[in-house]
Design a protein around this motif. Structure first.
Motif, mmCIF file in Angstrom:
data_model
loop_
_atom_site.group_PDB
_atom_site.id
_atom_site.type_symbol
_atom_site.label_atom_id
_atom_site.label_comp_id
_atom_site.label_asym_id
_atom_site.label_seq_id
_atom_site.Cartn_x
_atom_site.Cartn_y
_atom_site.Cartn_z
ATOM 1 N N PHE A 54 -12.095 6.343 3.752
ATOM 2 C CA PHE A 54 -11.621 5.141 4.416
ATOM 3 C C PHE A 54 -10.136 4.885 4.189
ATOM 4 O O PHE A 54 -9.614 3.852 4.579
ATOM 5 N N LEU A 55 -9.482 5.839 3.554
ATOM 6 C CA LEU A 55 -8.059 5.664 3.264
ATOM 7 C C LEU A 55 -7.211 5.613 4.527
ATOM 8 O O LEU A 55 -6.264 4.827 4.628
ATOM 9 N N PHE A 56 -7.526 6.460 5.484
ATOM 10 C CA PHE A 56 -6.715 6.510 6.704
ATOM 11 C C PHE A 56 -6.807 5.185 7.450
ATOM 12 O O PHE A 56 -5.798 4.658 7.939
ATOM 13 N N GLU A 57 -8.010 4.624 7.511
ATOM 14 C CA GLU A 57 -8.190 3.319 8.160
ATOM 15 C C GLU A 57 -7.365 2.250 7.453
ATOM 16 O O GLU A 57 -6.718 1.415 8.094
ATOM 17 N N MET A 58 -7.385 2.276 6.125
ATOM 18 C CA MET A 58 -6.599 1.306 5.368
ATOM 19 C C MET A 58 -5.106 1.496 5.604
ATOM 20 O O MET A 58 -4.349 0.526 5.733
ATOM 21 N N SER A 59 -4.657 2.747 5.667
ATOM 22 C CA SER A 59 -3.232 3.001 5.894
ATOM 23 C C SER A 59 -2.783 2.473 7.252
ATOM 24 O O SER A 59 -1.657 1.986 7.395
ATOM 25 N N GLN A 60 -3.660 2.519 8.252
ATOM 26 C CA GLN A 60 -3.310 1.980 9.574
ATOM 27 C C GLN A 60 -3.208 0.461 9.531
ATOM 28 O O GLN A 60 -2.339 -0.132 10.188
ATOM 29 N N THR A 61 -4.080 -0.168 8.742
ATOM 30 C CA THR A 61 -4.010 -1.626 8.581
ATOM 31 C C THR A 61 -2.714 -2.024 7.887
ATOM 32 O O THR A 61 -2.050 -2.992 8.282
ATOM 33 N N ILE A 62 -2.346 -1.282 6.835
ATOM 34 C CA ILE A 62 -1.092 -1.543 6.135
ATOM 35 C C ILE A 62 0.090 -1.387 7.087
ATOM 36 O O ILE A 62 1.041 -2.188 7.066
ATOM 37 N N LYS A 63 0.011 -0.374 7.919
ATOM 38 C CA LYS A 63 1.078 -0.127 8.894
ATOM 39 C C LYS A 63 1.278 -1.337 9.808
ATOM 40 O O LYS A 63 2.405 -1.768 10.056
ATOM 41 N N ARG A 64 0.174 -1.914 10.283
ATOM 42 C CA ARG A 64 0.275 -3.068 11.170
ATOM 43 C C ARG A 64 0.746 -4.313 10.421
ATOM 44 O O ARG A 64 1.473 -5.140 10.960
ATOM 45 N N ALA A 65 0.349 -4.411 9.152
ATOM 46 C CA ALA A 65 0.663 -5.622 8.389
ATOM 47 C C ALA A 65 2.099 -5.659 7.890
ATOM 48 O O ALA A 65 2.634 -6.730 7.626
ATOM 49 N N GLN A 66 2.729 -4.501 7.719
ATOM 50 C CA GLN A 66 4.122 -4.429 7.245
ATOM 51 C C GLN A 66 4.290 -5.098 5.875
ATOM 52 O O GLN A 66 5.220 -5.880 5.636
ATOM 53 N N ILE A 67 3.387 -4.798 4.962
ATOM 54 C CA ILE A 67 3.449 -5.342 3.607
ATOM 55 C C ILE A 67 4.591 -4.660 2.849
ATOM 56 O O ILE A 67 4.832 -3.466 3.005
ATOM 57 N N LYS A 68 5.256 -5.407 1.974
ATOM 58 C CA LYS A 68 6.477 -4.898 1.350
ATOM 59 C C LYS A 68 6.237 -3.672 0.467
ATOM 60 O O LYS A 68 6.991 -2.698 0.529
ATOM 61 N N GLN A 69 5.222 -3.720 -0.403
ATOM 62 C CA GLN A 69 5.033 -2.625 -1.346
ATOM 63 C C GLN A 69 3.554 -2.263 -1.466
ATOM 64 O O GLN A 69 2.687 -3.146 -1.476
ATOM 65 N N ILE A 70 3.303 -0.957 -1.603
ATOM 66 C CA ILE A 70 1.960 -0.410 -1.770
ATOM 67 C C ILE A 70 1.965 0.465 -3.019
ATOM 68 O O ILE A 70 2.864 1.293 -3.207
ATOM 69 N N ILE A 71 0.967 0.283 -3.875
ATOM 70 C CA ILE A 71 0.846 1.089 -5.091
ATOM 71 C C ILE A 71 -0.550 1.706 -5.109
ATOM 72 O O ILE A 71 -1.547 0.979 -5.117
ATOM 73 N N PHE A 72 -0.608 3.018 -5.096
ATOM 74 C CA PHE A 72 -1.876 3.745 -5.155
ATOM 75 C C PHE A 72 -2.019 4.410 -6.522
ATOM 76 O O PHE A 72 -1.143 5.173 -6.938
ATOM 77 N N GLU A 73 -3.115 4.146 -7.193
ATOM 78 C CA GLU A 73 -3.512 4.955 -8.344
ATOM 79 C C GLU A 73 -4.615 5.885 -7.854
ATOM 80 O O GLU A 73 -5.744 5.457 -7.618
ATOM 81 N N ILE A 74 -4.285 7.160 -7.676
ATOM 82 C CA ILE A 74 -5.183 8.104 -7.011
ATOM 83 C C ILE A 74 -5.862 8.983 -8.054
ATOM 84 O O ILE A 74 -5.196 9.713 -8.793
ATOM 85 N N HIS A 75 -7.180 8.932 -8.099
ATOM 86 C CA HIS A 75 -7.969 9.745 -9.022
ATOM 87 C C HIS A 75 -8.547 10.929 -8.245
ATOM 88 O O HIS A 75 -9.451 10.765 -7.429
ATOM 89 N N LEU A 76 -7.993 12.104 -8.491
ATOM 90 C CA LEU A 76 -8.431 13.315 -7.798
ATOM 91 C C LEU A 76 -8.389 14.477 -8.772
ATOM 92 O O LEU A 76 -7.313 14.938 -9.158
ATOM 93 N N ASP A 77 -9.558 14.944 -9.174
ATOM 94 C CA ASP A 77 -9.687 16.027 -10.144
ATOM 95 C C ASP A 77 -9.357 17.354 -9.465
ATOM 96 O O ASP A 77 -10.029 17.766 -8.516
#
Length: 529
Positions: free
Chosen positions: A201-224
């Motif tokens: 669901f990350l891509f969907e969230m990234s599109q929402t962020i794109k529309r919202a134009q929020i100032k800062q995004i911080i991802f803590e990504i857990h990927l083994d």
């Protein structure tokens, strides 16, 4: 005196591990009252010891930093992205999330210095809106200190949200996507802790962020890395590409030490990266920091070990700690050489500063940890000169490209007594002269001498020994040495990176600082053409 390489390399491995191994051995033998059981346990311990030393020595400088991807990292369109192998996707992911795209001159940490805090850019145009802002945290374990500091600084309220995107998706309850859409004018920063279950669901969230134009995004990504699938890498990379296409640029990253994998082997892989992005303000360009960053240093300030009153120390220490965290130059590509945790160091890999064969590296202060020395020798083909007076050994050749000297760094040539041992001390100018490097280019100078940089660094600058040094990596333990920082700046050295020591926090009401720092400089007078 030069001693046999093989003997000393064996001694190196034993020195680093004998205390731990002998303690385990003695504990096990005390538990084995039966002599036959004791013999069996001893045999197992011998086998484990051989295995342990094999894997310790297997470090030998891992050079696969994905440096073959030698360009400014761009995540390609789906047609090319879907043709990449899992190994290629893993390489692209690791290099993308550990490369910077834009300069933040003031990346301030709020919350705990270790886990429970994050770094937020407070540069004008991207900082949270004071008095009217909300920070949403999805599944992130932010500390109470973060909540209090960010409120004290910006009057921001922090909203904790999340049981997992998957659960909200399946139960059709109000999701974070809808919240972002409804409260876009109030949200300044979104902080995510992203795990495998969230990737679809990350891509969907990234599109929402794109529309919202929020100032800062911080991802803590857990990927083994060892367990991550090709589809998981694709999901994360597509979301990061969408944000980049929406004008979000990475200004900070963390290889989270808490999630370092395989500590006793090479300590080179982390299963978690924090990636900080801001929405690039309009009509701005990627600053290099050569002229546009304001240098907030007093013209008159203490230098080195200047004696100060308690009030004077308090006056300068926070100002020093804030200054040392600023970024004055944008180094886009950084490579961690050696261990991710203590013992490793970052090197600017941008073409104008990266070491080029033939190259020279000085590694001063190693305490039997040659991981950085090995890695930089193998990665760039440099000749490495290692120094440490505390290792109780004579000069020796560690490998074809690494030479060790039983010498410490100081402000003058001398001999000192430490715990009944005699230490030879030399200043940098003398060391360079004796090695025939006075007029040679020193690609990297690493100094880790446990506080003694306060005496030696002013002398190094005044002697002119830094004139041919391209990169300076240093652990600082000073509280107030703003005068030396000004001298470094005037000599052409610009801060491009810093790492706070989690063992030496300095907490204020509105931010998190540190007494102990890894700090990194590039010399803008010595750029490659």
């Amino acid at each position: 005196m030069i001693v046999d390489t093989n003997i000393v390399q064996s001694k190196t491995k034993i020195k680093m591990s004998s205390i731990r191994m002998s303690a385990h051995t003695q504990t096990c033998l005390r538990l084995a009252k039966n002599p036959y059981r004791g013999g069996l346990i001893l045999s197992v311990l011998i086998i484990l010891t051989v295995w342990f030393f094999h894997h310790r020595s297997a470090y030998s400088g891992i050079t696969d930093h994905c440096l073959s991807l030698d360009f400014e990292f761009v995540i390609p369109a789906d047609l090319l992205l879907f043709q990449m192998s899992k190994e290629g996707l893993s390489c692209l992911y690791k290099r993308y999330v550990t490369s910077l795209q834009s300069l933040c001159t003031m990346p301030k940490r709020f919350g705990n210095i270790d886990y429970g805090g994050v770094r937020i850019c407070v540069d004008p145009g991207v900082a949270p809106s004071k008095g009217k802002c909300v920070i949403y945290s999805y599944n992130h374990d932010l500390s109470d200190r973060f909540v209090k500091q960010i409120y004290a600084k910006y009057r921001c309220n922090v909203v904790f949200y999340g049981e997992g995107l998957v659960a909200r998706k399946s139960t059709k309850i109000l999701g974070l996507t809808q919240i972002v859409s409804n409260y876009v004018n109030e949200i300044s920063v979104l902080i995510f802790k992203i795990t495998v279950k969230d990737f679809p669901f990350l891509f969907e969230m990234s599109q929402t962020i794109k529309r919202a134009q929020i100032k800062q995004i911080i991802f803590e990504i857990h990927l083994d890395e060892s367990r991550g699938t090709r589809d998981e890498y694709l999901s994360v990379l597509k979301a990061l590409r969408e944000l980049r296409d929406s004008n979000y640029e990475i200004y900070w990253f963390d290889r989270n030490w808490e999630f370092v994998k395989n500590e006793f082997s090479n300590r080179r892989t982390s299963n978690c990266f924090t990636v900080n992005m801001y929405l690039k303000p309009p009509n701005t360009s990627n600053m290099t920091g050569t002229s546009s960053v304001k240098v907030d240093l007093p013209k008159e300030a203490p230098v080195g070990t200047t004696a100060l009153t308690k009030d004077e120390v308090l006056k300068y220490q926070e100002r020093y700690a804030r200054y040392i965290l600023k970024h004055q130059y944008l180094c886009k590509q950084m490579v961690r050489l050696g261990n991710i945790v203590d013992g490793g160091w970052d090197v600017c890999h941008d073409v104008q500063f990266r070491p080029k064969h033939p190259c020279i590296v000085y590694s001063i202060g190693i305490s039997w940890d040659f991981s950085f020395d090995e890695d930089i020798a193998n990665t760039y083909g440099c000749d490495v000169f290692s120094f440490d007076p505390s290792m109780d050994t004579d000069d020796f050749r560690y490998s074809d490209r690494i030479m060790f000297y039983n010498v410490g760094l100081g402000a003058k040539v001398s001999e000192i007594t430490v715990k009944d041992s005699k230490w030879k001390i030399k200043n940098l100018q003398t060391i360079m002269k004796e090695l025939g490097h006075t007029d040679k280019r020193i690609d990297v100078l690493k100094i880790d001498i446990e506080g003694h940089e306060r005496q030696s660094l002013p002398e190094i600058i005044d002697s002119g020994a830094l004139k041919n040094v391209v990169q300076l990596c240093m652990e600082t333990h000073s509280y107030y040495d703003l005068g030396t920082m000004r001298k470094l700046y005037e000599a052409g050295f610009r801060l491009f990176w810093a790492h706070q020591n989690p063992q030496a926090p300095l907490y204020t009401n509105s931010e998190t600082l540190s007494y102990g720092m890894e700090v990194y400089f590039v010399n803008i007078n010595l750029m490659h053409e």
